[in-house]
Design a protein around this motif. Structure first.
Motif, PDB file in Angstrom:
ATOM      1  N   GLY A  73      16.460  66.451  -1.337  1.00 42.21           N
ATOM      2  CA  GLY A  73      17.190  67.115  -2.412  1.00 42.21           C
ATOM      3  C   GLY A  73      17.637  68.514  -2.065  1.00 42.21           C
ATOM      4  N   VAL A  74      17.763  68.803  -0.770  1.00 37.33           N
ATOM      5  CA  VAL A  74      18.160  70.133  -0.320  1.00 37.33           C
ATOM      6  C   VAL A  74      19.677  70.268  -0.395  1.00 37.33           C
ATOM      7  N   ASP A  75      20.151  71.484  -0.650  1.00 38.52           N
ATOM      8  CA  ASP A  75      21.585  71.762  -0.675  1.00 38.52           C
ATOM      9  C   ASP A  75      22.217  71.305   0.645  1.00 38.52           C
ATOM     10  N   PRO A  76      23.304  70.524   0.582  1.00 38.81           N
ATOM     11  CA  PRO A  76      23.938  70.011   1.816  1.00 38.81           C
ATOM     12  C   PRO A  76      24.353  71.096   2.799  1.00 38.81           C
ATOM     13  N   GLN A  77      24.580  72.311   2.309  1.00 39.31           N
ATOM     14  CA  GLN A  77      24.985  73.389   3.203  1.00 39.31           C
ATOM     15  C   GLN A  77      23.913  73.701   4.241  1.00 39.31           C
ATOM     16  N   TRP A  78      22.653  73.414   3.894  1.00 35.32           N
ATOM     17  CA  TRP A  78      21.584  73.645   4.858  1.00 35.32           C
ATOM     18  C   TRP A  78      21.709  72.722   6.063  1.00 35.32           C
ATOM     19  N   THR A  79      22.332  71.574   5.870  1.00 32.98           N
ATOM     20  CA  THR A  79      22.553  70.668   7.002  1.00 32.98           C
ATOM     21  C   THR A  79      23.421  71.352   8.054  1.00 32.98           C
ATOM     22  N   PHE A  80      24.517  71.969   7.609  1.00 28.34           N
ATOM     23  CA  PHE A  80      25.400  72.679   8.536  1.00 28.34           C
ATOM     24  C   PHE A  80      24.663  73.842   9.195  1.00 28.34           C
ATOM     25  N   PHE A  81      23.802  74.506   8.429  1.00 26.89           N
ATOM     26  CA  PHE A  81      23.043  75.629   8.969  1.00 26.89           C
ATOM     27  C   PHE A  81      22.153  75.179  10.121  1.00 26.89           C
ATOM     28  N   PHE A  82      21.370  74.123   9.896  1.00 26.26           N
ATOM     29  CA  PHE A  82      20.439  73.653  10.925  1.00 26.26           C
ATOM     30  C   PHE A  82      21.182  73.062  12.122  1.00 26.26           C
ATOM     31  N   ILE A  83      22.282  72.367  11.879  1.00 28.85           N
ATOM     32  CA  ILE A  83      23.058  71.816  12.979  1.00 28.85           C
ATOM     33  C   ILE A  83      23.637  72.942  13.827  1.00 28.85           C
ATOM     34  N   GLY A  84      24.088  74.017  13.183  1.00 24.48           N
ATOM     35  CA  GLY A  84      24.585  75.178  13.924  1.00 24.48           C
ATOM     36  C   GLY A  84      23.504  75.787  14.795  1.00 24.48           C
ATOM     37  N   VAL A  85      22.283  75.890  14.268  1.00 17.56           N
ATOM     38  CA  VAL A  85      21.166  76.407  15.054  1.00 17.56           C
ATOM     39  C   VAL A  85      20.890  75.502  16.251  1.00 17.56           C
ATOM     40  N   LEU A  86      20.923  74.182  16.024  1.00 13.25           N
ATOM     41  CA  LEU A  86      20.679  73.233  17.108  1.00 13.25           C
ATOM     42  C   LEU A  86      21.723  73.355  18.213  1.00 13.25           C
ATOM     43  N   ILE A  87      22.973  73.588  17.834  1.00 13.96           N
ATOM     44  CA  ILE A  87      24.038  73.738  18.827  1.00 13.96           C
ATOM     45  C   ILE A  87      23.761  74.944  19.724  1.00 13.96           C
ATOM     46  N   ILE A  88      23.421  76.079  19.108  1.00 15.85           N
ATOM     47  CA  ILE A  88      23.151  77.296  19.885  1.00 15.85           C
ATOM     48  C   ILE A  88      21.936  77.099  20.783  1.00 15.85           C
ATOM     49  N   VAL A  89      20.886  76.478  20.252  1.00  5.77           N
ATOM     50  CA  VAL A  89      19.682  76.231  21.049  1.00  5.77           C
ATOM     51  C   VAL A  89      19.997  75.287  22.205  1.00  5.77           C
ATOM     52  N   ALA A  90      20.822  74.252  21.941  1.00 10.83           N
ATOM     53  CA  ALA A  90      21.162  73.288  22.991  1.00 10.83           C
ATOM     54  C   ALA A  90      21.902  73.956  24.138  1.00 10.83           C
ATOM     55  N   VAL A  91      22.841  74.847  23.816  1.00 10.86           N
ATOM     56  CA  VAL A  91      23.585  75.552  24.858  1.00 10.86           C
ATOM     57  C   VAL A  91      22.659  76.490  25.634  1.00 10.86           C
ATOM     58  N   ALA A  92      21.740  77.146  24.921  1.00 12.18           N
ATOM     59  CA  ALA A  92      20.796  78.046  25.590  1.00 12.18           C
ATOM     60  C   ALA A  92      19.884  77.264  26.543  1.00 12.18           C
ATOM     61  N   VAL A  93      19.425  76.095  26.101  1.00 14.20           N
ATOM     62  CA  VAL A  93      18.579  75.254  26.950  1.00 14.20           C
ATOM     63  C   VAL A  93      19.364  74.775  28.169  1.00 14.20           C
ATOM     64  N   ASP A  94      20.631  74.430  27.966  1.00 11.38           N
ATOM     65  CA  ASP A  94      21.465  73.988  29.082  1.00 11.38           C
ATOM     66  C   ASP A  94      21.594  75.091  30.126  1.00 11.38           C
ATOM     67  N   GLN A  95      21.796  76.323  29.684  1.00 10.80           N
ATOM     68  CA  GLN A  95      21.891  77.439  30.620  1.00 10.80           C
ATOM     69  C   GLN A  95      20.571  77.645  31.369  1.00 10.80           C
ATOM     70  N   TRP A  96      19.477  77.471  30.658  1.00  5.18           N
ATOM     71  CA  TRP A  96      18.151  77.627  31.276  1.00  5.18           C
ATOM     72  C   TRP A  96      17.924  76.554  32.319  1.00  5.18           C
ATOM     73  N   ILE A  97      18.325  75.307  32.002  1.00  4.88           N
ATOM     74  CA  ILE A  97      18.128  74.193  32.929  1.00  4.88           C
ATOM     75  C   ILE A  97      19.020  74.361  34.162  1.00  4.88           C
ATOM     76  N   ARG A  98      20.229  74.894  33.962  1.00  5.91           N
ATOM     77  CA  ARG A  98      21.170  75.038  35.071  1.00  5.91           C
ATOM     78  C   ARG A  98      20.644  76.008  36.145  1.00  5.91           C
ATOM     79  N   LYS A  99      19.698  76.864  35.783  1.00  2.48           N
ATOM     80  CA  LYS A  99      19.137  77.790  36.769  1.00  2.48           C
ATOM     81  C   LYS A  99      18.414  77.044  37.879  1.00  2.48           C
ATOM     82  N   VAL A 100      17.993  75.797  37.627  1.00  4.15           N
ATOM     83  CA  VAL A 100      17.326  75.018  38.658  1.00  4.15           C
ATOM     84  C   VAL A 100      18.260  74.752  39.818  1.00  4.15           C
ATOM     85  N   ALA A 101      19.544  74.469  39.476  1.00  5.07           N
ATOM     86  CA  ALA A 101      20.521  74.134  40.503  1.00  5.07           C
ATOM     87  C   ALA A 101      21.190  75.367  41.083  1.00  5.07           C
ATOM     88  N   ALA A 102      20.913  76.552  40.514  1.00  2.00           N
ATOM     89  CA  ALA A 102      21.568  77.765  40.981  1.00  2.00           C
ATOM     90  C   ALA A 102      21.045  78.200  42.339  1.00  2.00           C
TER      91      ALA A 102
END
Length: 360
Positions: free
Chosen positions: A331-360
């Protein structure tokens, strides 16, 4: 001591001296980082499992039910199909902003060819699939042959296809009742079947043919990318097109094939879209391009190209589906869905950059 004895003594002494050694960092974090680099779909899979357990704890055991979990699959089937197409393009270090428009125009062509021109429904469907493939091929030709940036190309074709969609359809919607009565094949992907239901037909898992198509598509593409020369070429082009060209890969042909296949997959998504909403509407599927990119990014596919698993795109789409349904059940406001998805996107990109350091 003779010269020979002296020489042998020096050699023996040298053998006992320590030679240069290379010590690899074996810390737990480094091992984990390397594991994520080798298996990029592992991160979204872990996030998906944690999300399911989290919402099961908040909502209750009914979130673990077969009906709920298959409902999530039904809700993400369109995004999952389009995300598969988007993944192919992003693996080549490109991006396709026109995927949603191609899907919608393909569905409109299927409906209009069947109802306006009276073509047999199977032929109308083939025409829609052909239109999607041609549009994808056009994108690939502009990127590979004309050397235009993928973002600019698909931004332009997105607008052109969207305008063509409204102009051709005259903004008319073909009703679900008419399709069901005269062209039920257009709604094929909406047909359902149950697994594990009781004698009265209650309970169990409910699958649509759209869900089955999405899972089979992901499995086939995963095999093609992992086990065929074409798949290795796709990764090579995304990692370094110049090096790929020098090693004998036909970069232009690979890029064109990827975009054409992406267009065909989007056309299938247009067919599934008819089944999902029941009708043929030129205004449907407007957010598929953004949703597909979201699923791909959360799924751990690198936007820099050359790294990622197509299974990650499916997991990314499912993560969005789990959050959407879970928050709705709470029963949460649907806008929170966009909020959490936005956070996940930023975290996913940050994790990708962290993982790419292995191949650097």
């Amino acid at each position: 001591m003779s010269g020979t004895d002296n020489f042998e003594a020096v050699v023996k002494e040298r053998r006992t001296e320590a030679v240069a050694e290379f010590h690899e960092d074996k810390t737990l974090i480094k091992r984990f980082q390397h594991a994520l680099h080798v298996s990029p779909a592992l991160v979204p899979l872990l996030v998906l499992l944690v999300s399911i357990v989290l919402f099961a704890g908040l909502v209750g055991s009914r979130f673990f039910s077969a009906a709920t979990l298959t409902l999530i699959l039904q809700q993400v089937q369109l995004v999952g199909i389009v995300a598969a197409a988007q993944t192919l393009v992003i693996l080549t270090a490109g991006i396709d902003l026109s995927v949603g428009a191609i899907a919608v125009l393909s569905s409109v062509v299927m409906g209009q060819f069947a109802f306006r021109y009276g073509l047999p429904v199977p032929l109308a469907i083939l025409c829609g699939l052909g239109v999607g493939t041609i549009l994808g091929y056009l994108n690939g030709w502009l990127v590979a042959v004309m050397k235009l940036p993928p973002f600019i190309v698909t931004l332009g074709t997105w607008q052109i296809i969207l305008a063509s969609n409204f102009l051709y359809s005259k903004n008319e919607t073909i009703r679900a009742q008419d399709i069901e009565a005269n062209a039920p094949l257009l709604q094929f992907f909406a047909n359902t079947f149950k697994i594990g239901a009781d004698e009265s037909g209650r309970g169990g898992a409910t699958f649509t043919f759209g869900v089955i198509f999405m899972l089979l598509l992901i499995a086939v593409l995963a095999y093609a990318l992992r086990s065929t020369a074409w798949g290795r070429h796709v990764y090579a082009v995304g990692d370094d097109p110049d090096a790929a060209q020098l090693s004998g890969v036909n970069v232009k042909r690979t890029l064109i094939s990827v975009y054409a296949l992406s267009g065909l997959i989007c056309a299938f998504a247009g067919w599934a879209l008819i089944g999902r909403i029941g009708s043929v509407s030129p205004t449907s599927g407007a957010e598929l391009n953004i949703q597909s990119i979201t699923a791909v990014v959360i799924g751990g596919i690198s936007l820099f190209g050359g790294r990622g698993s197509i299974w990650g795109a499916l997991f990314g789409a499912l993560i969005v589906g789990v959050f959407s349904l879970g928050l709705r059940l709470l029963g949460v406001d649907p806008q929170w869905t966009f909020f959490f998805i936005g956070v996940l996107i930023i975290v996913a990109v940050a994790v990708d950059q962290w993982i790419r350091k292995v191949a650097a």
